[in-house]
Write a protein that holds these residues in place. Structure first.
Motif, short mmCIF file in Angstrom:
data_model
loop_
_atom_site.label_atom_id
_atom_site.label_comp_id
_atom_site.label_asym_id
_atom_site.label_seq_id
_atom_site.Cartn_x
_atom_site.Cartn_y
_atom_site.Cartn_z
N UNK A 1 0.81 -1.19 0.00
CA UNK A 1 0.00 0.00 0.00
C UNK A 1 0.85 1.25 0.00
N UNK A 2 0.19 2.39 -0.03
CA UNK A 2 0.86 3.68 -0.06
C UNK A 2 1.22 4.12 1.35
N UNK A 3 2.48 4.52 1.52
CA UNK A 3 3.00 4.97 2.80
C UNK A 3 3.63 6.34 2.65
N UNK A 4 3.79 7.03 3.77
CA UNK A 4 4.47 8.32 3.79
C UNK A 4 5.68 8.18 4.69
N UNK A 5 6.83 8.60 4.17
CA UNK A 5 8.05 8.65 4.97
C UNK A 5 8.24 10.11 5.36
N UNK A 6 8.20 10.39 6.66
CA UNK A 6 8.32 11.74 7.18
C UNK A 6 9.62 11.84 7.96
N UNK A 7 10.40 12.91 7.71
CA UNK A 7 11.72 13.06 8.33
C UNK A 7 11.82 14.43 8.98
N UNK A 8 12.41 14.47 10.19
CA UNK A 8 12.71 15.74 10.85
C UNK A 8 14.12 15.67 11.41
N UNK A 9 14.78 16.82 11.42
CA UNK A 9 16.14 16.91 11.96
C UNK A 9 16.38 18.33 12.42
N UNK A 10 17.15 18.49 13.49
CA UNK A 10 17.47 19.82 13.99
C UNK A 10 18.12 20.65 12.90
N UNK A 11 17.64 21.90 12.76
CA UNK A 11 18.21 22.82 11.78
C UNK A 11 17.63 22.69 10.39
N UNK A 12 16.64 21.80 10.21
CA UNK A 12 16.03 21.60 8.90
C UNK A 12 14.51 21.65 9.02
N UNK A 13 13.87 22.01 7.93
CA UNK A 13 12.42 21.92 7.86
C UNK A 13 12.04 20.47 7.66
N UNK A 14 10.90 20.03 8.18
CA UNK A 14 10.48 18.64 7.97
C UNK A 14 10.31 18.35 6.48
N UNK A 15 10.54 17.11 6.10
CA UNK A 15 10.36 16.69 4.71
C UNK A 15 9.63 15.36 4.67
N UNK A 16 9.05 15.07 3.52
CA UNK A 16 8.37 13.79 3.38
C UNK A 16 8.29 13.38 1.92
N UNK A 17 8.16 12.08 1.71
CA UNK A 17 7.94 11.50 0.39
C UNK A 17 6.93 10.37 0.56
N UNK A 18 6.26 10.04 -0.53
CA UNK A 18 5.34 8.90 -0.50
C UNK A 18 6.02 7.72 -1.17
#
Length: 170
Positions: A1-18
């Protein structure tokens, strides 16, 4: 199925991909993070003396969106900002502050530093129980100008309160 990978790190804006994952297959996704922006600054008087515990108001889209308080050396900061134009002014949004300083964060200017030099008066005092010896913590202290409450602070553990007034008056 379809999933979302969400990433956060100090000093960066959050990012994500499907990603779509099927049994027996491997899906690989790269997440690109943009550095977050920041506005940092200092509030001092005309001689360069820093103001501790001084409020600084942050504006986004023309409206108050945050409040910072200066440290013992007069420094403040707003972190984790996206590209855009923001406003910053020393004081709280009650009409006492100077003009709102417009600052733009973009790829070339991700971290902005600014200094505010302000001329002001300080009104401070303490609140005690009627015996005159026991301080009252958490009491609401209102600053009133022309019959209108323009700022409210709460007393500390020693009954102390403080207002910074950017336009001296009575």
């Amino acid at each position: 199925g379809q999933l979302v990978v969400s990433v956060s790190a100090d000093g960066f804006l959050p990012g994500q991909v499907t990603a779509t994952v099927r049994t027996g297959q491997t899906a690989e996704r790269t997440v690109l993070l943009k550095r977050s922006g920041s506005i940092r600054g200092r509030v001092v008087d005309g001689t360069g003396r820093p103001f501790q515990d001084f409020p600084v108001t942050f504006y986004a889209k023309g409206r108050p969106a945050g409040l910072a308080v200066t440290d013992q050396h007069g420094y403040f900061g707003f972190l984790g900002l996206r590209a855009g134009t923001y406003g910053v002014t020393p004081g709280v949004p009650v009409g006492f502050g100077p003009e709102i300083r417009s600052l733009t964060i973009d790829d070339a200017h991700g971290s902005i530093e600014t200094t505010f030099t302000v001329n002001l008066a300080e009104l401070r005092g303490r609140v005690f129980k009627s015996d005159g010896a026991a301080p009252v913590e958490g009491a609401a202290v209102h600053l009133v100008r022309s019959g209108t409450v323009v700022e409210t602070v709460y007393t500390d553990g020693q009954g102390g309160y403080r207002f910074w007034i950017l336009q001296a008056g009575t």
